[in-house]
Design an enzyme around this catalytic site. Sequence first.
Site, PDB file in Angstrom:
ATOM      1  N   HIS A   1      -2.570  -4.935  15.906  1.00  0.00           N
ATOM      2  CA  HIS A   1      -2.711  -3.766  15.036  1.00  0.00           C
ATOM      3  C   HIS A   1      -4.175  -3.568  14.664  1.00  0.00           C
ATOM      4  O   HIS A   1      -4.778  -4.425  14.015  1.00  0.00           O
ATOM      5  CB  HIS A   1      -1.862  -3.947  13.775  1.00  0.00           C
ATOM      6  CG  HIS A   1      -0.390  -3.922  14.041  1.00  0.00           C
ATOM      7  ND1 HIS A   1       0.420  -2.888  13.609  1.00  0.00           N
ATOM      8  CD2 HIS A   1       0.415  -4.785  14.718  1.00  0.00           C
ATOM      9  CE1 HIS A   1       1.671  -3.126  14.000  1.00  0.00           C
ATOM     10  NE2 HIS A   1       1.689  -4.273  14.665  1.00  0.00           N
TER      11      HIS A   1
ATOM     12  N   CYS B   1      -5.351  -1.692  12.517  1.00  0.00           N
ATOM     13  CA  CYS B   1      -5.553  -1.600  11.066  1.00  0.00           C
ATOM     14  C   CYS B   1      -5.837  -2.967  10.462  1.00  0.00           C
ATOM     15  O   CYS B   1      -6.331  -3.056   9.334  1.00  0.00           O
ATOM     16  CB  CYS B   1      -4.343  -0.956  10.395  1.00  0.00           C
ATOM     17  SG  CYS B   1      -2.776  -1.798  10.688  1.00  0.00           S
TER      18      CYS B   1
ATOM     19  N   CYS C   1      -0.106   3.534  14.102  1.00  0.00           N
ATOM     20  CA  CYS C   1       0.320   3.068  12.783  1.00  0.00           C
ATOM     21  C   CYS C   1       0.451   4.269  11.846  1.00  0.00           C
ATOM     22  O   CYS C   1      -0.497   5.041  11.676  1.00  0.00           O
ATOM     23  CB  CYS C   1      -0.697   2.077  12.233  1.00  0.00           C
ATOM     24  SG  CYS C   1      -0.493   1.683  10.485  1.00  0.00           S
ATOM     25  N   GLU C   2       1.609   4.435  11.255  1.00  0.00           N
ATOM     26  CA  GLU C   2       1.822   5.595  10.397  1.00  0.00           C
ATOM     27  C   GLU C   2       1.118   5.460   9.046  1.00  0.00           C
ATOM     28  O   GLU C   2       1.002   6.438   8.313  1.00  0.00           O
ATOM     29  CB  GLU C   2       3.315   5.835  10.172  1.00  0.00           C
ATOM     30  CG  GLU C   2       4.019   4.779   9.359  1.00  0.00           C
ATOM     31  CD  GLU C   2       5.494   5.104   9.147  1.00  0.00           C
ATOM     32  OE1 GLU C   2       6.039   4.687   8.119  1.00  0.00           O
ATOM     33  OE2 GLU C   2       6.091   5.768  10.020  1.00  0.00           O
ATOM     34  N   HIS C   3       0.642   4.262   8.725  1.00  0.00           N
ATOM     35  CA  HIS C   3      -0.032   4.055   7.438  1.00  0.00           C
ATOM     36  C   HIS C   3      -1.510   4.436   7.495  1.00  0.00           C
ATOM     37  O   HIS C   3      -2.069   4.904   6.492  1.00  0.00           O
ATOM     38  CB  HIS C   3       0.104   2.598   6.995  1.00  0.00           C
ATOM     39  CG  HIS C   3       1.517   2.174   6.803  1.00  0.00           C
ATOM     40  ND1 HIS C   3       1.972   0.898   7.084  1.00  0.00           N
ATOM     41  CD2 HIS C   3       2.605   2.869   6.367  1.00  0.00           C
ATOM     42  CE1 HIS C   3       3.263   0.817   6.829  1.00  0.00           C
ATOM     43  NE2 HIS C   3       3.673   1.997   6.398  1.00  0.00           N
ATOM     44  N   HIS C   4      -2.156   4.220   8.657  1.00  0.00           N
ATOM     45  CA  HIS C   4      -3.594   4.457   8.747  1.00  0.00           C
ATOM     46  C   HIS C   4      -3.983   5.379   9.897  1.00  0.00           C
ATOM     47  O   HIS C   4      -5.159   5.705  10.054  1.00  0.00           O
ATOM     48  CB  HIS C   4      -4.339   3.123   8.919  1.00  0.00           C
ATOM     49  CG  HIS C   4      -4.083   2.142   7.818  1.00  0.00           C
ATOM     50  ND1 HIS C   4      -3.133   1.138   7.918  1.00  0.00           N
ATOM     51  CD2 HIS C   4      -4.634   2.023   6.589  1.00  0.00           C
ATOM     52  CE1 HIS C   4      -3.121   0.439   6.801  1.00  0.00           C
ATOM     53  NE2 HIS C   4      -4.025   0.947   5.974  1.00  0.00           N
TER      54      HIS C   4
ATOM     55  N   GLN D   1       5.902  -1.350  13.495  1.00  0.00           N
ATOM     56  CA  GLN D   1       6.452  -2.160  14.590  1.00  0.00           C
ATOM     57  C   GLN D   1       7.883  -2.587  14.313  1.00  0.00           C
ATOM     58  O   GLN D   1       8.706  -2.675  15.240  1.00  0.00           O
ATOM     59  CB  GLN D   1       5.561  -3.384  14.817  1.00  0.00           C
ATOM     60  CG  GLN D   1       5.967  -4.212  16.031  1.00  0.00           C
ATOM     61  CD  GLN D   1       4.970  -5.312  16.344  1.00  0.00           C
ATOM     62  OE1 GLN D   1       3.759  -5.099  16.241  1.00  0.00           O
ATOM     63  NE2 GLN D   1       5.459  -6.480  16.712  1.00  0.00           N
TER      64      GLN D   1
END
Length: 286
Positions: A245, A247, A176-179, A217
Site C-alpha cells: 500500500h 499510503c 486506496c479509497e482513503h487516500h 484490501q
Amino acid sequence: MTTVNGKDTTDVPPSSLIRRISSRSIKNEDKENGDVCKGSFVSKYKKVPEALKNFHLNDPEENLEVPGTPATPRTSTTPGHEKCTFHHDLELDHRPPTREALLPDMANSYRLLLTGLGEDPERDGLLKTPERAAKAMLFFTKGYDQSLEEVLNNAIFDEDTDEMVVVKDIEMFSMCEHHLVPFYGKVSIGYLPQGKILGLSKLARIVEIYSRRLQVQERLTKQIAKAVTQAVRPAGVAVVIEGVHMCMVMRGVQKINSKTVTSTMLGVFRDDPKTREEFLNLVHSK
C-alpha cells in the site's frame, strides 16, 4: 426563450421550473416526438446537467415524474425504451452512454486542484495534465462499468470433477479509497467444483472487476470470493491477497517493506482445516 405561467424563462431551467413540470407535460412531449428518450425533457437539457443539481427527489407533488430518477425506475424492457442505450438494470437508469462524458468535469477538477497547489495549469508541462489525469482515473476505476455476468460471458462449463482448482499470483492494481493512492500485489484463488468449472482467465478478470475501483484490501478479498461463489456454486472458495500500500510507503509511517495479507475462506475451506492447509501450501509453494 420560453414562457411558463406567463413568465419568461431561459432555455436553462431553474430548479423551480423543473419542479413545476408534471409527468403529463413530459409524456405529451415524448408522445409528440414519437420516442420516450428522444426529445424528452431530460434529453432537451442534457447539455446543462448543472441545472438539475438542485432537483429535489422528495418533492411533495405526487404527479412529478422525471425520467431517470429512482422514483420512476425504467429499464430497457419498459415500453418506449427498448432502443435506449442509457440503461443498466443494476444502476439508476438513463446512464450516460460512456464514462468519457465525465472527462470535461473531471479535467476541470484536476485543473482546480493544480491551482490550489500553487501551480499554473496553463504552463507547458501542465497544459494537458488535467485531461491526462482524468483519463487515467477513469482507467483506474473502470471496474465500475463492468458486471460479473458481462465478464464471465457464459464461460462456465459442466465437468465431472471435485478436485481443487487454484490460480495463484494474479497481478492486482487498485486504488486506496482513503487516500486515492495505489496499492498493488498478487491474488491467489482456489475453489472446489461441484460439477461446474470456470474458464481460468475468468478468475483473473474477476480480480480486475473489483480491483479497478476505489477499494480497501479487506473488502476486495471478500468480493472476489463471493463472485466466484456466485459464478459456479462450488463447495468452497479461498482467496488470499498480498498487497503493498503506497499510503504506507509514500506517506504516513513510510514503511517501504511492509506487506498486507488478507484472506477469505468460504464453505469447505472454512470448515475443514486440511482443505485449507492444502490450499495454503499450494499458494506458498514455489
